[in-house]
Write a protein that holds these residues in place. Structure first.
Motif, short mmCIF file in Angstrom:
data_model
loop_
_atom_site.label_atom_id
_atom_site.label_comp_id
_atom_site.label_asym_id
_atom_site.label_seq_id
_atom_site.Cartn_x
_atom_site.Cartn_y
_atom_site.Cartn_z
N ASP A 130 0.68 -1.49 0.10
CA ASP A 130 0.42 0.35 0.46
C ASP A 130 1.32 1.51 0.14
OD1 ASP A 130 -3.26 1.19 -0.20
OD2 ASP A 130 -2.58 1.18 2.42
N ASP A 131 1.58 1.11 0.57
CA ASP A 131 3.07 2.14 0.52
C ASP A 131 3.29 2.66 -0.47
OD1 ASP A 131 4.24 4.77 1.75
OD2 ASP A 131 5.89 3.33 2.49
N SER A 152 1.12 4.49 -3.03
CA SER A 152 1.05 5.87 -2.86
C SER A 152 2.01 6.26 -3.04
CB SER A 152 0.14 5.91 -1.32
OG SER A 152 2.03 5.42 -0.37
N GLY A 156 5.00 6.28 -1.85
CA GLY A 156 6.45 6.58 -0.17
C GLY A 156 5.62 8.40 0.21
N SER A 174 4.04 10.70 2.71
CA SER A 174 3.64 9.77 4.13
C SER A 174 2.48 11.09 4.59
CB SER A 174 5.09 10.58 5.43
OG SER A 174 4.41 12.16 5.09
#
Length: 72
Positions: free
Chosen positions: A60-61, A64, A66, A68
């Motif tokens: 998932d990260d 996206s 990366g 935050s």
């Protein structure tokens, strides 16, 4: 040079040492092979769940980009 003294250790399979550590157990601290296998199976299933969750979070990260996100 002074030599180290040997250390006395207790064996895990020694019933007497297990009984002295687990005095509150109804079985006197002895675990059967069947119970040990069940505990090992539960631990393996929990490990697989944790690994799948970490892979999901990493994927998932990665999707996206990366970035935050801050939740308020």
């Amino acid at each position: 040079m002074k030599q180290a003294k040997p250390v006395r250790t207790r064996s895990v399979n020694n019933v007497r040492s297990v009984n002295s550590l687990n005095t509150g157990s109804s079985l006197g601290g002895a675990i059967s092979t069947n119970q040990r296998n069940q505990i090992a199976l539960i631990a393996a299933v929990l490990f697989v769940i944790a690994a799948l969750l970490s892979l999901f979070v990493a994927w998932d990260d990665l999707k996206s980009g990366g970035t935050s996100e801050t939740l308020i």
